[in-house]
Design an enzyme around this catalytic site. Sequence first.
Site, PDB file in Angstrom:
ATOM      1  N   LYS A   1       0.816  -1.216   0.000  1.00 51.68           N
ATOM      2  CA  LYS A   1       0.000   0.000   0.000  1.00 51.68           C
ATOM      3  C   LYS A   1       0.850   1.267   0.000  1.00 51.68           C
ATOM      4  O   LYS A   1       0.417   2.308  -0.469  1.00 51.68           O
ATOM      5  CB  LYS A   1      -0.960   0.009   1.196  1.00 51.68           C
TER       6      LYS A   1
ATOM      7  N   ASP B   1     -10.324   2.948   0.717  1.00 48.39           N
ATOM      8  CA  ASP B   1     -10.644   2.458   2.071  1.00 48.39           C
ATOM      9  C   ASP B   1     -11.308   3.570   2.902  1.00 48.39           C
ATOM     10  O   ASP B   1     -12.266   3.318   3.634  1.00 48.39           O
ATOM     11  CB  ASP B   1      -9.373   2.009   2.798  1.00 48.39           C
TER      12      ASP B   1
HETATM   13  P1  NAP Z   1      -1.756  -3.260   9.956  1.00 48.88           P
HETATM   14  O1  NAP Z   1      -1.328  -2.143   9.080  1.00 48.88           O
HETATM   15  O2  NAP Z   1      -0.875  -4.446  10.128  1.00 48.88           O
HETATM   16  O3  NAP Z   1      -2.092  -2.626  11.399  1.00 48.88           O
HETATM   17  C1  NAP Z   1      -2.568  -3.430  12.441  1.00 48.88           C
HETATM   18  C2  NAP Z   1      -2.605  -2.612  13.729  1.00 48.88           C
HETATM   19  O4  NAP Z   1      -3.135  -3.471  14.739  1.00 48.88           O
HETATM   20  C3  NAP Z   1      -1.239  -2.145  14.223  1.00 48.88           C
HETATM   21  O5  NAP Z   1      -1.407  -0.922  14.912  1.00 48.88           O
HETATM   22  C4  NAP Z   1      -0.840  -3.258  15.191  1.00 48.88           C
HETATM   23  O6  NAP Z   1       0.053  -2.851  16.190  1.00 48.88           O
HETATM   24  C5  NAP Z   1      -2.194  -3.542  15.824  1.00 48.88           C
HETATM   25  N1  NAP Z   1      -2.240  -4.879  16.421  1.00 48.88           N
HETATM   26  C6  NAP Z   1      -1.929  -6.051  15.827  1.00 48.88           C
HETATM   27  N2  NAP Z   1      -2.112  -7.059  16.704  1.00 48.88           N
HETATM   28  C7  NAP Z   1      -2.529  -6.492  17.876  1.00 48.88           C
HETATM   29  C8  NAP Z   1      -2.867  -7.014  19.149  1.00 48.88           C
HETATM   30  N3  NAP Z   1      -2.831  -8.320  19.413  1.00 48.88           N
HETATM   31  N4  NAP Z   1      -3.261  -6.137  20.112  1.00 48.88           N
HETATM   32  C9  NAP Z   1      -3.308  -4.813  19.872  1.00 48.88           C
HETATM   33  N5  NAP Z   1      -2.998  -4.270  18.678  1.00 48.88           N
HETATM   34  C10 NAP Z   1      -2.609  -5.101  17.694  1.00 48.88           C
HETATM   35  O7  NAP Z   1      -3.156  -3.872   9.461  1.00 48.88           O
HETATM   36  P2  NAP Z   1      -4.366  -3.093   8.765  1.00 48.88           P
HETATM   37  O8  NAP Z   1      -4.201  -3.110   7.297  1.00 48.88           O
HETATM   38  O9  NAP Z   1      -4.553  -1.802   9.452  1.00 48.88           O
HETATM   39  O10 NAP Z   1      -5.585  -4.092   9.070  1.00 48.88           O
HETATM   40  C11 NAP Z   1      -6.141  -4.239  10.368  1.00 48.88           C
HETATM   41  C12 NAP Z   1      -7.407  -5.078  10.288  1.00 48.88           C
HETATM   42  O11 NAP Z   1      -8.398  -4.415   9.507  1.00 48.88           O
HETATM   43  C13 NAP Z   1      -7.203  -6.453   9.609  1.00 48.88           C
HETATM   44  O12 NAP Z   1      -7.956  -7.406  10.286  1.00 48.88           O
HETATM   45  C14 NAP Z   1      -7.754  -6.248   8.220  1.00 48.88           C
HETATM   46  O13 NAP Z   1      -8.265  -7.459   7.652  1.00 48.88           O
HETATM   47  C15 NAP Z   1      -8.900  -5.271   8.501  1.00 48.88           C
HETATM   48  N6  NAP Z   1      -9.234  -4.452   7.324  1.00 48.88           N
HETATM   49  C16 NAP Z   1     -10.525  -4.504   6.888  1.00 48.88           C
HETATM   50  C17 NAP Z   1     -10.902  -3.730   5.813  1.00 48.88           C
HETATM   51  C18 NAP Z   1     -12.333  -3.770   5.335  1.00 48.88           C
HETATM   52  O14 NAP Z   1     -12.582  -3.396   4.180  1.00 48.88           O
HETATM   53  N7  NAP Z   1     -13.253  -4.173   6.186  1.00 48.88           N
HETATM   54  C19 NAP Z   1      -9.953  -2.901   5.162  1.00 48.88           C
HETATM   55  C20 NAP Z   1      -8.646  -2.866   5.656  1.00 48.88           C
HETATM   56  C21 NAP Z   1      -8.301  -3.665   6.747  1.00 48.88           C
HETATM   57  P3  NAP Z   1       1.652  -3.036  16.049  1.00 48.88           P
HETATM   58  O15 NAP Z   1       2.109  -1.948  15.107  1.00 48.88           O
HETATM   59  O16 NAP Z   1       2.149  -2.865  17.426  1.00 48.88           O
HETATM   60  O17 NAP Z   1       1.878  -4.415  15.475  1.00 48.88           O
END
Ligand code: NAP
Length: 303
Positions: free
Chosen positions: A91, A127
């Site tokens: 991204k 998004d």
């Molecule tokens: P990302 O860039 O990897 O960010 C994940 C975030 O969650 C980071 O801040 C990470 O912290 C935190 N995190 C991970 N594990 C954690 C835990 N056990 N406890 C507390 N915080 C935690 O991922 P993303 O792209 O933002 O995606 C996040 C979620 O949203 C995913 O499940 C994805 O499938 C979903 N999503 C859905 C859509 C939709 O269209 N519905 C679109 C985009 C994403 P650290 O930096 O400390 O690891």
Amino acid sequence: MSTALDVKRDLYSFGLIGFPLGHSLSPQIHAAALQALGLNGEYKLLPVPPSPSPRGRGNGAEGKTLYKLENVLEQLRAGELRGLNATIPHKQSVIPLLDALTPTAKAVGAVNTIFRDGELLVGDNTDAPGFWADVQQLVKSREREADHHALILGAGGSARAVAYALLTNGYFVTIAARKSEKAHQLTDQYSVFRGQLAASDMNDWPASISHSSLIVNATPVGMFPHVDHSPWPEGVPFPEHASVYDLVYNPRETLLTRQARAAGLPATTGLGMLVEQAALAFKRWTGLEASREVMMKAVEGQP
Ligand code: NAP
């Protein structure tokens, strides 16, 4: 100019770049939209490992054809592909290879949709508007003018898109991350919204919870297979007047949405956002409006 007949004859070839891609619902969502419009086309999964590539077993590459970012973008430039989606880890890494960004992609600093505009490859972020379109369904009957306080859990890529959508629509936003420096990095990125934005540490649960009208989970906590996990801390009551939006959509109901409903709050998972961001990308690629209903039906019952 394409006539209606030309459009029907065209092959609408789209693709998703990311790594590892695993199980994606996007091929089904876009196939359903194409079919409903009577268009020929396909949506391919194009695994593009990060550079340098991850090594060893279990890196998600076994037995799969792998692609190079530059080559896939060349296919788009040449018209062999009509549009691309980008997901983790591309991204941001794709940005230097593009010719232009839409204002939303530039502000968020991340691209999930790439389209051709004449000779140019343009990066967009659907998004943020996708989230905004869907979250309004959830909060519309609930919020009063004075209640626009959101708490976002997580400070990764999707938290940035969600924060941008909320900030540009007048919300006060608190970002709570397990590493507070990540929350601060995000607030620094949006320094133009300084008066509307605060950073917080998830371990030191934010005092601002009690007046949150919207809670958004932008972490993967609760996602399959860890379906018995919730990002909401045990023993902390939900704010009485909040709505809860969980970006996780696999499973369709998460422990967080179940906890919120049990506390009497409206709650939803992120399938609606997934469909909205796809419909906005589809419009970029084809100029046509995709049926959200058809897209949703294609994936509602899917695992
Ligand atoms: P990302 O860039 O990897 O960010 C994940 C975030 O969650 C980071 O801040 C990470 O912290 C935190 N995190 C991970 N594990 C954690 C835990 N056990 N406890 C507390 N915080 C935690 O991922 P993303 O792209 O933002 O995606 C996040 C979620 O949203 C995913 O499940 C994805 O499938 C979903 N999503 C859905 C859509 C939709 O269209 N519905 C679109 C985009 C994403 P650290 O930096 O400390 O690891």
